[in-house]
Design an enzyme around this catalytic site. Sequence first.
Site, PDB file in Angstrom:
ATOM      1  N   HIS A 121      -2.646  -4.935   6.562  1.00 35.76           N
ATOM      2  CA  HIS A 121      -1.653  -4.328   5.676  1.00 35.76           C
ATOM      3  C   HIS A 121      -2.243  -4.057   4.287  1.00 35.76           C
ATOM      4  CE1 HIS A 121       2.517  -3.699   4.155  1.00 35.76           C
ATOM      5  NE2 HIS A 121       1.986  -4.160   3.028  1.00 35.76           N
ATOM      6  N   GLU A 122      -2.847  -5.078   3.711  1.00 38.23           N
ATOM      7  CA  GLU A 122      -3.404  -4.920   2.364  1.00 38.23           C
ATOM      8  C   GLU A 122      -4.617  -3.996   2.363  1.00 38.23           C
ATOM      9  OE1 GLU A 122      -1.708  -5.855  -0.048  1.00 38.23           O
ATOM     10  OE2 GLU A 122      -0.328  -7.168   1.034  1.00 38.23           O
ATOM     11  N   HIS A 139      -3.433  -0.502   1.799  1.00 37.50           N
ATOM     12  CA  HIS A 139      -3.241  -0.230   0.370  1.00 37.50           C
ATOM     13  C   HIS A 139      -4.592  -0.022  -0.324  1.00 37.50           C
ATOM     14  CE1 HIS A 139       0.986  -1.052   0.528  1.00 37.50           C
ATOM     15  NE2 HIS A 139       0.870  -2.371   0.702  1.00 37.50           N
TER      16      HIS A 139
END
Length: 557
Positions: free
Chosen positions: A29-30, A33
């Site tokens: 997920h990170e 980003h």
Amino acid sequence: MGGAASFIGFLTNNVITFVFVLSLLVFVHEMGHYLVGRWSGIRIMAFSIGFGPEILGHTDRHGTRWKLSLIPLGGYVRFFGDEDASSKTDTDQLAAMTEEERAQSFAGAKLWKRAATVAAGPIANFILAIAIFAVLFSVYGRTVADPVVAMVTRDGAAAEAGIEPGDRLMAIDGVKVKTFDEVQRYVGLRPGRTIVLTVERDGQMRDFRIMPKLVEDTDQFGNKMEMGRIGIALVDPLITGVEPNGPAAKAGIVAGDRLIAADGNAIATYYDIGRYIGDRAGKSIVLTIQRNGEIRDFPIVAETLTETDASGNKKDVGSIGIAPIDPLVASIAPDSPAEAAGLELGDRILSVDGQAVGSISEVQRYAASHADKPVALSVERGGQTRDVTVTPKKSAETDIFGAQIEIATIGITDGQKPIRLRYEAYGPFQALGEGVKQTGSIVSGTFEYIANVIGGYMKADQLGGPIRVAQLSGQMATLGFSAVLQFAAILSVSIGLLNLMPVPVLDGGHLMFYAIEAVRGKPLGARAQDIAFRIGFAMVLSLMVFATWNDISSRIG
């Protein structure tokens, strides 16, 4: 000593697996980003797996601090100029920056770049799920059942509508179905709502309007869940084994009887009666059976047995001593523990460690929870009873989904073949397509569940928090690495969807702010953003408390 071993087992099966799964999902997920933010020219100050004090870290040549933090319950990417927890745009801070700093800051990036950077996290979770499912389909394939009805439960919704054994299910609400699992999944999410089932019977197509009933089911680990059912099954609940001198035999139940109901509750499969009786140790049960075309009731008192489930937990369960097939050894694997112990084809297994058994599947379940431990079998051979000691060993087995799992076994089967099952293999592109479909199914299923809760068709107590996720992680670990990956894929979709909710604090809330900024031509004021952040934080905290309460109440209730 036993308490220490139990604690270590809990850590291994639950906490460690939970941390591994969650860390994988947070990292992906990170990383979503991070990659889009880096591509957008935004300077990244820190990339952390976990919260709190740093355990270890490294600063790269771009000035990004990569670190592992103490509390493994999430993570974050910190962008330059985005130090505020709510990620609200600080116009004063932006004005104080130099031109070069503003160009590298998150707040100074163009609107579409900020939106893309925020959306990349949840999208990465969906991509991960698709990739995991694609790999599993490509490596293991899948075992599926044709959508043919073998059994229709008396008084069930399907029986009331006119569904008959032998009907081939072709479509639900106009959507074509190819497997029995697709039917179960669709029906399971629509309790209390009328569906149209299209079946083929004698070469003709017929439509039946059916309303699934809400029932509570229990999986192999004892987890309870609600779902819709219409009362159809792939197997016929026919009794072919009755334990001598057991409660069922004493009541007059004989091999060949067909199970119809227990205490007036309709039975769809043999395993339905197993679950029902298992919860009623020592209690009286009225079993309804069909024999030679006649319906008869038999009062029976379930005896109490102690079983060990797949997680290694012991519990008392009810039993009446019936089985879908006699416990006869029909095959023995070469070099297996059974062969080494001297078991022979045709042996009838009467008991395991003093506990009477009615089927080979009961022996297999017992062996699965006693890896590398000597097990005493009482065996009938040629009219004589003899004792045999066998030690279950772990080996690779293929589950009904085609995945390889490690499970303790002694290497025997009862010769019973699954009915109407077929194996499907997938090439890389087909597997990718199936991965997309599986991920889409989880997304649609999640929205269906939310709609069911809002509409009052289902309870919200199935929403779980960290405790339940940790418990499920440990349970999946007992089934093997492929099961852990499947669970991680499902959880990854859930995390992606949760983060897309239009709630301030979450990624979806930021995207909502950016949409407002696009319409207004400027960001919301700092005070409005701060108020929205506080409301969003309260909503997320309330959701976490509710989910955790569900976890606790399910364990103590």
